[in-house]
Design a protein around this motif. Structure first.
Motif, short mmCIF file in Angstrom:
data_model
loop_
_atom_site.label_atom_id
_atom_site.label_comp_id
_atom_site.label_asym_id
_atom_site.label_seq_id
_atom_site.Cartn_x
_atom_site.Cartn_y
_atom_site.Cartn_z
N HIS A 196 54.49 49.89 -18.93
CA HIS A 196 53.06 49.88 -19.45
C HIS A 196 52.36 50.31 -18.25
O HIS A 196 53.11 50.37 -17.11
CB HIS A 196 52.49 48.59 -19.96
CG HIS A 196 51.25 48.82 -20.57
ND1 HIS A 196 51.10 49.60 -21.72
CD2 HIS A 196 50.00 48.53 -20.12
CE1 HIS A 196 49.72 49.34 -22.08
NE2 HIS A 196 48.99 49.17 -20.89
N ASP A 197 51.25 51.19 -18.28
CA ASP A 197 50.72 51.48 -16.99
C ASP A 197 49.78 50.53 -16.32
O ASP A 197 49.72 50.70 -15.22
CB ASP A 197 49.65 52.54 -17.50
CG ASP A 197 50.30 53.92 -18.44
OD1 ASP A 197 51.32 54.09 -18.09
OD2 ASP A 197 49.54 54.56 -19.23
N ASN A 198 49.54 49.31 -16.81
CA ASN A 198 48.68 48.39 -16.16
C ASN A 198 49.55 47.24 -16.03
O ASN A 198 48.74 45.97 -16.39
CB ASN A 198 47.45 48.16 -17.19
CG ASN A 198 46.12 49.10 -16.90
OD1 ASN A 198 45.82 49.21 -15.88
ND2 ASN A 198 45.13 49.13 -17.95
N GLU A 199 50.58 47.10 -15.89
CA GLU A 199 51.30 45.97 -15.87
C GLU A 199 50.70 44.80 -14.95
O GLU A 199 50.80 43.63 -15.50
CB GLU A 199 52.81 46.10 -15.16
CG GLU A 199 53.66 47.20 -15.68
CD GLU A 199 53.46 48.56 -14.93
OE1 GLU A 199 52.38 48.76 -14.23
OE2 GLU A 199 54.68 49.18 -15.10
N LEU A 200 50.09 44.88 -13.89
CA LEU A 200 49.71 43.67 -13.22
C LEU A 200 48.31 43.36 -13.97
O LEU A 200 48.20 42.13 -14.01
CB LEU A 200 49.09 44.47 -11.75
CG LEU A 200 48.46 43.12 -11.07
CD1 LEU A 200 49.24 41.92 -10.88
CD2 LEU A 200 48.15 43.83 -9.62
N LEU A 201 47.52 44.07 -14.39
CA LEU A 201 46.50 43.64 -15.43
C LEU A 201 46.83 43.01 -16.48
O LEU A 201 46.30 41.92 -16.83
CB LEU A 201 45.34 44.99 -15.48
CG LEU A 201 44.10 44.45 -16.57
CD1 LEU A 201 43.51 43.55 -15.72
CD2 LEU A 201 43.26 45.59 -16.73
N VAL A 202 47.68 43.77 -17.11
CA VAL A 202 48.29 42.77 -18.42
C VAL A 202 48.84 41.52 -18.00
O VAL A 202 48.75 40.52 -18.89
CB VAL A 202 49.40 43.79 -19.18
CG1 VAL A 202 50.08 43.11 -20.47
CG2 VAL A 202 48.99 45.12 -19.64
N ALA A 203 49.70 41.53 -17.06
CA ALA A 203 50.16 40.11 -16.71
C ALA A 203 48.97 39.11 -16.48
O ALA A 203 49.08 38.18 -16.73
CB ALA A 203 51.09 40.09 -15.30
N ARG A 204 47.93 39.61 -15.54
CA ARG A 204 46.79 38.75 -15.53
C ARG A 204 46.09 38.34 -16.54
O ARG A 204 45.70 37.09 -16.73
CB ARG A 204 45.98 39.63 -14.41
CG ARG A 204 46.42 40.06 -12.97
CD ARG A 204 46.26 39.02 -12.14
NE ARG A 204 45.03 38.48 -11.78
CZ ARG A 204 44.73 37.17 -11.54
NH1 ARG A 204 45.59 36.21 -11.95
NH2 ARG A 204 43.41 36.71 -11.52
N VAL A 205 45.96 39.34 -17.43
CA VAL A 205 45.33 38.90 -18.97
C VAL A 205 46.22 37.83 -19.67
O VAL A 205 45.72 36.70 -19.89
CB VAL A 205 45.38 39.93 -19.79
CG1 VAL A 205 44.72 39.79 -21.09
CG2 VAL A 205 44.17 41.06 -19.03
N ALA A 206 47.60 37.90 -19.48
CA ALA A 206 48.58 37.12 -20.48
C ALA A 206 48.66 35.67 -19.91
O ALA A 206 48.53 34.66 -20.42
CB ALA A 206 49.65 37.63 -20.36
N PHE A 207 48.33 35.63 -18.52
CA PHE A 207 48.30 34.24 -17.76
C PHE A 207 47.03 33.59 -17.50
O PHE A 207 46.87 32.45 -16.94
CB PHE A 207 49.28 34.55 -16.24
CG PHE A 207 50.78 34.66 -16.69
CD1 PHE A 207 51.38 33.38 -16.70
CD2 PHE A 207 51.54 35.69 -16.78
CE1 PHE A 207 52.99 33.42 -17.03
CE2 PHE A 207 52.81 35.77 -17.04
CZ PHE A 207 53.49 34.71 -17.05
N SER A 208 45.89 34.39 -17.80
CA SER A 208 44.42 33.82 -17.41
C SER A 208 44.34 33.01 -18.53
O SER A 208 43.19 32.14 -18.06
CB SER A 208 43.60 35.17 -17.45
OG SER A 208 43.68 35.58 -18.64
N GLY A 209 44.65 32.95 -19.64
CA GLY A 209 44.22 32.14 -20.77
C GLY A 209 43.21 32.80 -21.84
O GLY A 209 42.92 32.24 -22.60
N LEU A 210 43.12 34.05 -21.41
CA LEU A 210 41.78 34.85 -22.24
C LEU A 210 42.29 34.94 -23.40
O LEU A 210 41.48 35.18 -24.42
CB LEU A 210 41.74 36.11 -21.44
CG LEU A 210 40.61 36.29 -20.37
CD1 LEU A 210 40.67 37.80 -19.64
CD2 LEU A 210 39.25 35.63 -20.78
N LEU A 211 43.86 34.90 -23.83
CA LEU A 211 44.26 35.29 -24.95
C LEU A 211 44.41 34.01 -25.89
O LEU A 211 44.90 34.19 -27.26
CB LEU A 211 45.69 36.06 -25.07
CG LEU A 211 45.47 37.47 -24.28
CD1 LEU A 211 46.87 37.87 -24.14
CD2 LEU A 211 44.73 38.42 -25.20
#
Length: 201
Positions: A41-56
């Protein structure tokens, strides 16, 4: 191995960014780093930050998909009116989108400070259409007219990328089971009708 794959792509500055966000400990990939290494994916770091942030966490599938739609596919033109209407109805989702905006700004700021010029993309162009389709909207024409307003080919392409991203995240052993379940349910609701047919052509 994953670490070798990452190493080939990494400059010292990128390594510093990954360390800053707790993805690396010395030469060892931590859970967020392992997720980044597994993503296409283009946004790997941001996606990982989202996945581990609790936002989902705790979101129903349609809202999980809507939030992740904010990090896929650069929009041709940004239209926020449709997103505003959905977020007005769902203030808890609006707070999560604001959290996502903060994460994107932080990733961008840290990258810039380390002279890493990788684009960080976050927008709400596809949020409304994603939410409505994943929540069960059956009428594709109405979806385009009332919740997107752009070219249907752009939306189908964004949905295909979103489905791919959700599948990748659902398969990641780094993420909690409840999130994997929500992601699989989101894929099921997104990958139907004209969207499914487009993949079969």
């Amino acid at each position: 191995t994953q670490i070798e794959k990452l190493r080939e792509e990494l400059t010292e500055q990128v390594v510093e960014v990954l360390r800053h966000f707790g993805c690396l400990d010395g030469a060892t990939l931590l859970p967020a780093g392992r997720l980044i290494a597994s993503l296409r994916h283009d946004n790997e770091l941001l996606v990982a930050r989202v996945a581990f942030s609790g936002l989902l966490d705790g979101l129903p599938p349609a809202e999980t998909a809507a939030l992740l739609a904010c990090v896929v596919e650069e929009p041709r033109e940004t239209e926020t009116l449709f997103a505003r209407q959905v977020l007005k109805r769902l203030p808890h989702l609006r707070r999560r989108v604001q959290g996502l905006e903060s994460l994107a700004a932080e990733v961008d700021r840290v990258q810039q400070s380390r002279r890493v010029f990788r684009p960080v993309s976050m927008h709400t162009t596809y949020l409304a259409a994603t939410y409505e389709w994943a929540a069960g909207e059956e009428d594709w024409i109405r979806l385009i007219r009332d919740h997107f307003g752009g070219h249907e080919g752009d939306l189908i392409r964004a949905f295909r990328r979103l489905i791919d991203l959700c599948r990748q995240l659902a398969e990641s052993p780094e993420l909690p089971v409840a999130l994997q379940v929500a992601l699989r349910a989101a894929v099921k609701m997104l990958d139907r009708g004209i969207v499914l047919e487009s993949a079969l052509i």
